[in-house]
Design a protein around this motif. Sequence first.
Motif, PDB file in Angstrom:
ATOM      1  N   LEU A   6       0.838  -1.208   0.000  1.00  0.00           N
ATOM      2  CA  LEU A   6       0.000   0.000   0.000  1.00  0.00           C
ATOM      3  C   LEU A   6       0.872   1.256   0.000  1.00  0.00           C
ATOM      4  N   ALA A   7       1.931   1.234   0.814  1.00  0.00           N
ATOM      5  CA  ALA A   7       2.817   2.405   0.894  1.00  0.00           C
ATOM      6  C   ALA A   7       3.481   2.638  -0.465  1.00  0.00           C
ATOM      7  N   SER A   8       3.823   1.555  -1.169  1.00  0.00           N
ATOM      8  CA  SER A   8       4.459   1.703  -2.486  1.00  0.00           C
ATOM      9  C   SER A   8       3.480   2.326  -3.488  1.00  0.00           C
TER      10      SER A   8
ATOM     11  N   HIS B 236      -3.141   4.460   5.131  1.00  0.00           N
ATOM     12  CA  HIS B 236      -4.314   3.750   5.635  1.00  0.00           C
ATOM     13  C   HIS B 236      -5.131   4.619   6.597  1.00  0.00           C
ATOM     14  N   ARG B 237      -4.464   5.221   7.566  1.00  0.00           N
ATOM     15  CA  ARG B 237      -5.061   6.106   8.574  1.00  0.00           C
ATOM     16  C   ARG B 237      -5.814   5.400   9.692  1.00  0.00           C
ATOM     17  N   ASP B 238      -6.096   4.114   9.566  1.00  0.00           N
ATOM     18  CA  ASP B 238      -6.790   3.423  10.653  1.00  0.00           C
ATOM     19  C   ASP B 238      -6.355   1.962  10.704  1.00  0.00           C
TER      20      ASP B 238
ATOM     21  N   LYS C 110      -1.412  15.124  11.173  1.00  0.00           N
ATOM     22  CA  LYS C 110      -0.444  14.825  10.116  1.00  0.00           C
ATOM     23  C   LYS C 110      -0.387  13.323   9.901  1.00  0.00           C
ATOM     24  N   TYR C 111      -1.111  12.881   8.880  1.00  0.00           N
ATOM     25  CA  TYR C 111      -1.123  11.458   8.538  1.00  0.00           C
ATOM     26  C   TYR C 111      -0.105  11.200   7.444  1.00  0.00           C
ATOM     27  N   SER C 112       0.613  10.104   7.572  1.00  0.00           N
ATOM     28  CA  SER C 112       1.594   9.731   6.569  1.00  0.00           C
ATOM     29  C   SER C 112       1.831   8.240   6.697  1.00  0.00           C
ATOM     30  N   THR C 113       2.672   7.690   5.821  1.00  0.00           N
ATOM     31  CA  THR C 113       3.055   6.291   5.982  1.00  0.00           C
ATOM     32  C   THR C 113       3.731   6.098   7.334  1.00  0.00           C
ATOM     33  N   LYS C 114       4.424   7.133   7.819  1.00  0.00           N
ATOM     34  CA  LYS C 114       5.084   7.030   9.129  1.00  0.00           C
ATOM     35  C   LYS C 114       4.076   6.958  10.283  1.00  0.00           C
ATOM     36  N   SER C 115       2.909   7.608  10.116  1.00  0.00           N
ATOM     37  CA  SER C 115       1.899   7.454  11.172  1.00  0.00           C
ATOM     38  C   SER C 115       1.241   6.067  11.070  1.00  0.00           C
ATOM     39  N   ASP C 116       1.177   5.513   9.836  1.00  0.00           N
ATOM     40  CA  ASP C 116       0.731   4.117   9.692  1.00  0.00           C
ATOM     41  C   ASP C 116       1.702   3.160  10.389  1.00  0.00           C
TER      42      ASP C 116
ATOM     43  N   PRO D 287      11.008   3.060  11.418  1.00  0.00           N
ATOM     44  CA  PRO D 287      11.429   2.310  10.225  1.00  0.00           C
ATOM     45  C   PRO D 287      10.424   2.477   9.084  1.00  0.00           C
ATOM     46  N   THR D 288      10.772   1.967   7.913  1.00  0.00           N
ATOM     47  CA  THR D 288       9.824   1.905   6.801  1.00  0.00           C
ATOM     48  C   THR D 288       9.176   0.524   6.820  1.00  0.00           C
TER      49      THR D 288
END
Length: 316
Positions: free
Chosen positions: A168-170, A175-177, A230-236, A299-300
Amino acid sequence: YTRLPSGEEYAIPIDRKWEFHRGNLELGETLGEGAFGQVRKGYAIGLWGRLDPIIVAVKMLKNDATEKELNDLVQEMQILMTIGHHINIINFIGACTENGPLYVLVEFAPYGNMRDFLKAQRPQQHFSSGYEMPLHRPLLPDNREAKPLTYKDLVSFSYQVARGMEYLASKKVIHRDLAARNVLVAEDYVLKICDFGLTRNVAQNDYYRKTTDGRLPVKWMAPEALFDRKYSTKSDIWSFGVLLWEIFTFGGTPYPSVPIENLFQLLRDGHRMEPPPCSTIEMYQVMLRCWKYLPADRPTFSDLVQTVDNILSKAM
Ligand code: ADE
């Protein structure tokens, strides 16, 4: 064109190749219900040239849904259509857009959401006092007796969710949830992330909004998502850490006795959840890396796939 509950006609942009004739779909029981939508079991006839009915999950609006909610469902469908296929996500199958309400057909996951699945399979406590309690293993939804889950199973679950999220990140999907309630369990315990196409409105300072089982989604949120939206892949990634904690507690509730007001301060002070009893130090260290206060220090998902794969290959 689809019809809004109000009776209005509404044009839906969809490629003809995804259209599924609504007459070939029979609806069954309700699988899940949200504020504006619901998911029902469906039996699709003639899908992929098959002669037997294929079980699918059908997303649709409720009767009192508004045009905005239809827009959200259309947007979710568009994300599903464009991101392509991955084994660890709930994949798009097709849609009924013509001559009636919008139905979005996605893969059906027979074992339901991971949180309930894990809770049903909690290891039984052994009481050595008094008489022996008969040990009944929990039954799976299909009434087969579940084989007890091992540590390796739990690491495999962690790995699968990391793979799905890496995908999904790629595709630049946030996602946010991400939580165990939004991961479904399919045949052969293949895990599939769902509800990722939603543009969420946790915005309206609705921190006290609860899930249907009474838990607070804020307890999965990274500090910057919580405080600054601030939502991002990092918050996922942060939420993934909480999901790991859910896996290794067999569907436990994060910070069970902490009211929201205290949660804010707790996170700011650097307090983190304890290692779950079924976790190893290694897996707990993964959680702690996901819960770094600064997003850049986390991490990623590709890092996590590698790390968890390593732990998996060593697990017995
Ligand atoms: N509940 C919500 N979505 C579902 C799905 N795709 N399969 C099974 N149960 C669900």
